[in-house]
Design a protein around this motif. Structure first.
Motif, short mmCIF file in Angstrom:
data_model
loop_
_atom_site.label_atom_id
_atom_site.label_comp_id
_atom_site.label_asym_id
_atom_site.label_seq_id
_atom_site.Cartn_x
_atom_site.Cartn_y
_atom_site.Cartn_z
N TRP A 1 0.85 -1.19 0.00
CA TRP A 1 0.00 0.00 0.00
C TRP A 1 0.89 1.24 0.00
O TRP A 1 2.11 1.14 0.20
CB TRP A 1 -0.91 0.02 1.23
N SER A 2 0.29 2.39 -0.21
CA SER A 2 1.05 3.64 -0.21
C SER A 2 1.84 3.79 1.07
O SER A 2 1.36 3.45 2.17
CB SER A 2 0.09 4.83 -0.36
N ARG B 1 -7.69 -1.81 4.49
CA ARG B 1 -6.71 -2.46 3.61
C ARG B 1 -6.97 -3.96 3.51
O ARG B 1 -6.77 -4.56 2.45
CB ARG B 1 -5.29 -2.19 4.13
N ASP C 1 -6.06 5.98 -10.57
CA ASP C 1 -5.10 5.39 -9.63
C ASP C 1 -5.39 3.89 -9.58
O ASP C 1 -6.13 3.41 -8.72
CB ASP C 1 -5.26 6.01 -8.25
N THR D 1 -5.04 -0.22 -9.13
CA THR D 1 -4.33 -1.28 -8.45
C THR D 1 -3.50 -2.03 -9.48
O THR D 1 -3.96 -2.28 -10.59
CB THR D 1 -5.31 -2.23 -7.75
N SER E 1 -4.50 0.56 -4.84
CA SER E 1 -4.81 1.98 -4.99
C SER E 1 -5.23 2.57 -3.65
O SER E 1 -5.54 1.85 -2.70
CB SER E 1 -5.93 2.16 -6.02
N ASP E 2 -5.27 3.89 -3.59
CA ASP E 2 -5.65 4.57 -2.34
C ASP E 2 -7.16 4.59 -2.13
O ASP E 2 -7.62 4.77 -1.00
CB ASP E 2 -5.12 6.01 -2.34
N ASP E 3 -7.95 4.47 -3.19
CA ASP E 3 -9.40 4.55 -3.09
C ASP E 3 -10.01 3.45 -3.95
O ASP E 3 -10.25 3.63 -5.14
CB ASP E 3 -9.89 5.93 -3.55
N ARG F 1 1.65 4.29 -9.26
CA ARG F 1 1.14 3.42 -8.20
C ARG F 1 2.27 2.56 -7.63
O ARG F 1 2.38 2.39 -6.41
CB ARG F 1 0.02 2.56 -8.78
N ALA G 1 4.33 4.80 -5.39
CA ALA G 1 3.65 5.11 -4.13
C ALA G 1 3.80 3.97 -3.14
O ALA G 1 3.77 4.18 -1.92
CB ALA G 1 2.17 5.41 -4.39
N CYS G 2 3.98 2.76 -3.66
CA CYS G 2 4.12 1.58 -2.81
C CYS G 2 5.59 1.22 -2.56
O CYS G 2 5.89 0.16 -2.00
CB CYS G 2 3.40 0.39 -3.44
#
Length: 521
Positions: free
Chosen positions: A92-93, A188, A366, A368, A347-349, A425, A428-429
């Motif tokens: 995850w981020s 999550r 964004d 996955t 993704s965040d959302d 993405r 971010a991870c």
């Protein structure tokens, strides 16, 4: 003289049926429009190093043990399988990371460290419910040639109080996302287990909670095949040929015509074929169609074949498509990590992601990202093979996309934008794609060309709502002697389910032709 069977499509369902039927003595011919067998199992050449560029996860090996046993063979004699100790690694981020392990207790401990004791207990309850769901539906639903709600309820009633309790416990009418939100506090974890809905190209917010059974299917074991997933298709085809089947690549079927009484197929079929520009025809007593069902319903093979299945309006077919994908097959390096064979960067959302996919029919802003590092073992984090000159690894990357490949042009600019979203993405991870050497990028438009009448949908009709599973056709059609297999029919998409559909189609054909069931292996 042996009864003749033409199998249209050399996907896993068709190959599984071919092996069983040829071993039984049927005169089997497999027609495939591509140069090699495999269907959605695709292998691309990465400079002499094959890159799996379709399904990459091998589960439910018992299905294949059964298929091979019907042919008098042992799976272990023909494939080298390595069991996974880590099923998948999730990011995850900000670099948060969680592994699912083959050992359930290790998974429980990892979830406790990741999300706390309450969600560790929730996982134990979820795992038990997933197992109960799988065991309840295995024979009463998944292994039925054409399941029905009344049949499922009947099976529950036949099991007495326990049978009905099991049926109610699997939440057959609940939405998967709602069920997960009630079970897990950490969003999550809701994402992680909700992702199983995408295994059939669906949204966890609209799919039935019974899809939790996928969690147990993976818990029963994930294996890495030596030679990649393409080795599975190769061995199935090779053994079918050795049993007497004939494999015809570059044979594109253009029309299917029933023969005999009332032209319904009772007298067999004529198949028209385009073989590298040459028009040919073949006849067969029976046909096993291993393609997307909408190709029959849309008249792709001729208007006479529309009668095989219930009528489906074009706009309804488009609205009911499952997900497609954008995929990148490459040689390169991933910095960061630590890496594993199967990785998912969320993704965040998640809710917004699926809203964009299904309501807006757009590639998510964004997305996955699924990443398969194919030179990584399923047992540890170290590369098992690398390019000595550049240190590159074989990588396969996937993001979900709408199945609009017959309506939208994915040009170079569009693809580049999607690639940038994928890279963001990963970054971010905590993962960075370093100097990739692209082998092939595949878009919904490309998948639409590969798989006719789908628009690029990779999983058949979408599994939204509790009725969806009962609306998939079974292995038999309204045309005598025409049978179905593959991911668009029951019991659903995915390599083991497609194989199971092929086995059930072969069994139905044998039952109808010989008047008796195929005996157990």
């Amino acid at each position: 003289m042996a009864a003749s069977v033409i199998i249209i499509g050399a996907g896993i369902g068709g190959l599984s049926a071919a092996l069983v039927l040829a071993s039984r003595g049927y005169a089997v011919t497999i027609l495939e429009r591509q140069p090699v067998a495999g269907g959605k199992i695709r292998s691309l050449d990465g400079g002499g190093r094959p890159i799996d560029s379709g399904p990459t996860v091998f589960t439910l090996r018992a299905v294949f043990d059964e298929i091979f046993a019907y042919a008098g063979l042992s799976l272990d004699d023909h494939l080298s399988l390595e069991p996974a100790s880590v099923l998948a690694r999730h990011f995850w981020s900000g670099g948060a990371r969680l592994d699912l392990h083959a050992d359930p207790q290790r998974t429980c401990d990892a979830i406790g460290d990741f999300a706390g004791a309450a969600d560790a207990r929730a996982y134990q309850a979820f795992a038990a419910q997933s197992k109960r769901c799988f065991e309840t539906l295995d024979h009463s639903f998944m292994r039925q040639p054409k399941p029905s709600l009344s049949g499922l309820i009947g099976a529950g009633l036949h099991g007495g109080a326990k049978g009905m309790a099991d049926l109610l416990a699997i939440s057959p009418f609940a939405r998967y996302g709602d069920s997960l939100a009630r079970q897990f506090r950490d969003p999550r974890l809701q994402q992680l287990f909700g992702r199983y809905a995408t295994y059939c190209g669906s949204s966890p917010y609209a799919a039935p909670a019974t899809l939790m059974l996928v969690a147990h299917a993976e818990q029963k074991g994930v294996w890495q095949i030596k030679g990649g997933m393409a080795a599975l298709a190769h061995v199935l085809g090779e053994r079918a040929i050795k049993a007497g089947a004939i494999f015809c690549p570059h044979h594109e079927v253009t029309a299917i015509r029933p023969r005999g009484p009332k032209s319904k197929g009772g007298g067999g079929y004529e198949i028209l074929i385009n073989h590298q520009g040459s028009q040919q025809s073949m006849t067969a007593d029976m046909i096993l169609f291993n393609g997307d069902k909408t190709a029959l319903q849309s008249g792709y093979f001729g208007n006479e074949m529309k009668k095989a299945l219930p009528k489906l309006a074009p706009e309804k077919a488009r609205a009911g498509r499952s997900l497609s994908a954008l995929t990148w097959s490459m040689l390169g390096r991933i910095e960061g990590g630590p890496l594993h064979h199967h990785m998912v960067c969320f993704s965040d959302d998640y809710g917004r992601e699926f809203d964009q996919l299904f309501r807006q029919k757009a590639v998510p802003h964004d997305p996955t990202v699924y990443l398969c590092a194919q030179d990584r073992s399923l047992s540890d984090d170290q590369p098992t093979h690398s390019n000595n000159a550049h240190g590159s690894e074989r990588l396969f990357c996937l993001i979900n996309a709408p199945a609009n490949g017959d309506q939208k042009t994915y040009d170079e600019e569009e693809i580049k934008g999607c690639e940038e979203r994928m890279r963001r993405r990963l970054e971010a991870c905590g993962l960075e794609l370093n100097n990739p050497q692209w082998v092939e990028t595949t878009s919904p438009q490309d998948f639409a060309a590969l798989y006719p009448a789908t628009g690029g949908a990779l999983y058949g009709p979408v599994s939204h709502g509790w009725r969806a599973s009962f609306q998939r056709p079974g292995v038999k059609t309204a045309c005598p002697g025409l049978y179905l297999a593959g991911g668009s029919v029951h019991p659903g998409p995915g390599v083991p389910m497609a194989a199971l559909s092929g086995l059930m189609a072969a069994k139905a054909l044998i039952r109808d032709h010989e008047g008796r069931d195929l005996t157990s292996p």
